[in-house]
Design a protein around this motif. Sequence first.
Motif, PDB file in Angstrom:
ATOM      1  N   UNK B 213      68.983 -46.463 -27.297  1.00 48.06           N
ATOM      2  CA  UNK B 213      69.987 -45.781 -28.117  1.00 48.06           C
ATOM      3  C   UNK B 213      70.905 -44.930 -27.237  1.00 48.06           C
ATOM      4  N   UNK B 214      70.309 -44.200 -26.296  1.00 47.03           N
ATOM      5  CA  UNK B 214      71.114 -43.370 -25.387  1.00 47.03           C
ATOM      6  C   UNK B 214      71.991 -44.248 -24.489  1.00 47.03           C
ATOM      7  N   UNK B 215      71.423 -45.347 -24.016  1.00 49.69           N
ATOM      8  CA  UNK B 215      72.174 -46.271 -23.166  1.00 49.69           C
ATOM      9  C   UNK B 215      73.364 -46.849 -23.933  1.00 49.69           C
ATOM     10  N   UNK B 216      73.125 -47.174 -25.213  1.00 50.31           N
ATOM     11  CA  UNK B 216      74.189 -47.700 -26.062  1.00 50.31           C
ATOM     12  C   UNK B 216      75.315 -46.703 -26.254  1.00 50.31           C
ATOM     13  N   UNK B 217      74.982 -45.404 -26.137  1.00 52.75           N
ATOM     14  CA  UNK B 217      75.992 -44.354 -26.290  1.00 52.75           C
ATOM     15  C   UNK B 217      76.576 -43.971 -24.932  1.00 52.75           C
ATOM     16  N   UNK B 218      76.338 -44.818 -23.929  1.00 52.73           N
ATOM     17  CA  UNK B 218      76.932 -44.634 -22.587  1.00 52.73           C
ATOM     18  C   UNK B 218      76.408 -43.411 -21.838  1.00 52.73           C
ATOM     19  N   UNK B 219      75.177 -43.000 -22.142  1.00 53.29           N
ATOM     20  CA  UNK B 219      74.566 -41.948 -21.322  1.00 53.29           C
ATOM     21  C   UNK B 219      74.193 -42.581 -19.981  1.00 53.29           C
ATOM     22  N   UNK B 220      74.466 -41.865 -18.878  1.00 49.94           N
ATOM     23  CA  UNK B 220      74.239 -42.413 -17.535  1.00 49.94           C
ATOM     24  C   UNK B 220      72.745 -42.511 -17.222  1.00 49.94           C
ATOM     25  N   UNK B 221      72.239 -43.722 -16.936  1.00 47.70           N
ATOM     26  CA  UNK B 221      70.851 -43.804 -16.467  1.00 47.70           C
ATOM     27  C   UNK B 221      70.781 -43.313 -15.027  1.00 47.70           C
ATOM     28  N   UNK B 222      69.787 -42.474 -14.743  1.00 50.96           N
ATOM     29  CA  UNK B 222      69.680 -41.840 -13.433  1.00 50.96           C
ATOM     30  C   UNK B 222      68.321 -42.154 -12.813  1.00 50.96           C
ATOM     31  N   UNK B 223      68.308 -42.433 -11.524  1.00 52.98           N
ATOM     32  CA  UNK B 223      67.065 -42.777 -10.851  1.00 52.98           C
ATOM     33  C   UNK B 223      66.403 -41.584 -10.184  1.00 52.98           C
ATOM     34  N   UNK B 224      65.239 -41.847  -9.599  1.00 55.98           N
ATOM     35  CA  UNK B 224      64.492 -40.770  -8.953  1.00 55.98           C
ATOM     36  C   UNK B 224      65.211 -40.255  -7.703  1.00 55.98           C
ATOM     37  N   UNK B 225      66.133 -41.049  -7.155  1.00 60.57           N
ATOM     38  CA  UNK B 225      66.905 -40.588  -5.995  1.00 60.57           C
ATOM     39  C   UNK B 225      67.628 -39.303  -6.302  1.00 60.57           C
ATOM     40  N   UNK B 226      68.368 -39.282  -7.414  1.00 61.01           N
ATOM     41  CA  UNK B 226      69.112 -38.054  -7.731  1.00 61.01           C
ATOM     42  C   UNK B 226      68.214 -37.000  -8.377  1.00 61.01           C
ATOM     43  N   UNK B 227      67.084 -37.421  -8.972  1.00 57.71           N
ATOM     44  CA  UNK B 227      66.143 -36.412  -9.450  1.00 57.71           C
ATOM     45  C   UNK B 227      65.714 -35.542  -8.272  1.00 57.71           C
ATOM     46  N   UNK B 228      65.548 -36.181  -7.105  1.00 53.18           N
ATOM     47  CA  UNK B 228      65.139 -35.427  -5.915  1.00 53.18           C
ATOM     48  C   UNK B 228      66.266 -34.540  -5.384  1.00 53.18           C
ATOM     49  N   UNK B 229      67.506 -35.071  -5.337  1.00 47.27           N
ATOM     50  CA  UNK B 229      68.604 -34.232  -4.824  1.00 47.27           C
ATOM     51  C   UNK B 229      68.866 -33.063  -5.777  1.00 47.27           C
ATOM     52  N   UNK B 230      68.670 -33.282  -7.084  1.00 47.55           N
ATOM     53  CA  UNK B 230      68.922 -32.228  -8.077  1.00 47.55           C
ATOM     54  C   UNK B 230      67.858 -31.133  -7.997  1.00 47.55           C
TER      55      UNK B 230
END
Lengths: 128, 364
Positions: B213-230
Motif C-alpha cells: 500500500x505504501x509502495x503504491x502511494x510512492x513512498x520511497x523504499x529504503x535499504x539497510x545502507x541508508x539505515x546505517x548512514x542515518x
Amino acid sequence: MSKIQEGLLYSGSHEWVKTDGDIATIGISDFAQKSMGNIVYVDMPEEDDEVFRDEEFGAVESVKAASDLYSPVSGTVVERNAALEDEPGLLNRDAYANWIIKVRMSDPSETESLMDAAAYTEFLSKQE
Amino acid sequence: METLKKTCLYDIHTELGAQMSPFGGFIMPIQYSDIAVEHNAVRQHCGMFDVSHMGEIFISGPDSEAFVNHIFTNDVRALQPGHIQYGMMLYPEGGTVDDLLVYRMPEKDTWLLVVNASNITKDYGWISRAARTWNVDVSDRSGDFGQIALQGPESEQTVYDVLGLDLSDLVFYTFREVEYGGETVIASRSGYTGEDGFEFYASEGIIRKIWKTLLGAKVTPCGLGCRDTLRFEVGLPLYGHELGEDISPLEAGLGIFVKTEKPDFIGREAVLALKDSGLRRKLVGIELSDKAIPRAGYPVESDGRQIGEVTTGYNSISTGKSVCMAFVETAYGTPGTAVGIHIRKKVFPGTVCRKSFYDKKYRK
C-alpha cells in the motif's frame, strides 16, 4: 553492459592506460565505475610520488566501500586530476574522459602485458 | 554456513531490483536505487524500511516486571503500558549482550523485547537461562512478526493519508495496538534514523499489505545502507560496531540508559567497578578536514602511536563532512583534541567532536 573504449590498454583490476611517449594516463574502466556505484571520493597520490606496477596507488570510494586502485605501470606521478577532488562523480559520468593520474613511466615495456580493447571485452565477458 | 533467512518481503525486494546482502543472518536489501537518494528521502520526506529481521521476544508472568528489570539496564518500574524504553542487557563482567527496546504491553504482566537480528538466538538463550529461577514465560516470536519502519518528517501525514490511521496522539517512544486489514498491528512511534516516524509490527500477511500500500502511494523504499548512514549521523550505536560483548555501555556514552541506582541487575557490579576505576577508552566523534573517508577498523593515532580505532565512518550525506565514531583512550576524548586517522598510506588530521553530526528530529 559496460562501455569499452578502443585505443586504450586495460588491466585485470579494471584500470585503463593511454600512452603518449613515456607518459601514461591512467583511469578506471566503465565496468569499474558501474560496480562501485556513486563515487564520493578519489584518493590520489601527489605529484612526484612513485607508483609501481600492480601496487596500490590510491582508491575510489562509494558511500559504503573503498576500492583500491592498482597502477598498471611503474613510474613517477607528473599530474593528478584535481577536478576529481571537488567532483569525484565525474568518474561515474564518463570514466574514459576523466583520468585520475599521469605517470612518467620508468619502463614503457610494462604496457606490453596489458589487454587491448578486444582482450578486455573477452576478459569482462567472463566476469559479467 | 547457516542458510540465510528471508523476510516476508523478500520477493518484493528482488522484484524492485534491490541490491541484496547478508545482514544478521538474513538476506536484506542494502539499497534499491542509491543510498544518498534514499537517505535524503528520509531526512526530507519519508521512506520505508523492511526491518522484519529484528527479533521479538515476549516475557510474561507474575514476576515479569522484576525479571525484565533484572536483565535490563534501564528501569522499567515506572514504565506505563503503551510506553517504550531503550537499554541494554549486560554480562556479569560488564560487556553488552545486546541493546534493545522494551515495550510494556497493555496486557497485564506482558513485555515485548525488540532485539537485533544477529543476536536473536543468543539473546533468547541468555534470557531463558536467566529466567530459570523466576516465575515468567519467555517466548521467541520473531518468526510470527514482520516489521516495517516508516521514517521521516512526513511519516504521520503519510500514515493518515495512505493507511488511514490517525497516530497523531502518539509521542516518540509510545505505541498502541491498532486495527488494520482485520488484524491487530502494534503501531509504535519510534525508529533508528534520528527522524520522526513509526514502526509497525504485524503478521507477515499484514506487513506485505502495508508495504504494498505504501509502495503504491510512492513512498520511497529504503535499504539497510541508508539505515546505517542515518543512524550514524545522529550518533546512534550499532551492535557489533559501537557496542559488543567486550564493550561497556559506559564506554559507548550510553550511561544514561544504565540505572545503577536500581538495587539489582545483571552487570551492575561491573558497571559500578568501571565507574570507580574510570574509563580506559571512550566513544567519540572525529571530524576530518579532508574528504577522505574513515572506515570501521582504521587506526586513530596521536604522534605516531595508535590511540584508538574507528567503529563507523562516512562522508556524511546530510553535512558533506567526513566524520566517524571511534573508541579512543580517555585522555584523547576531549572535544577539540587533535588526532590523526590512518587511511591507507596516509594519516589525515582530525578533531575530536560530539559523536552526533546531525540533530535528531523526534516528535516529543
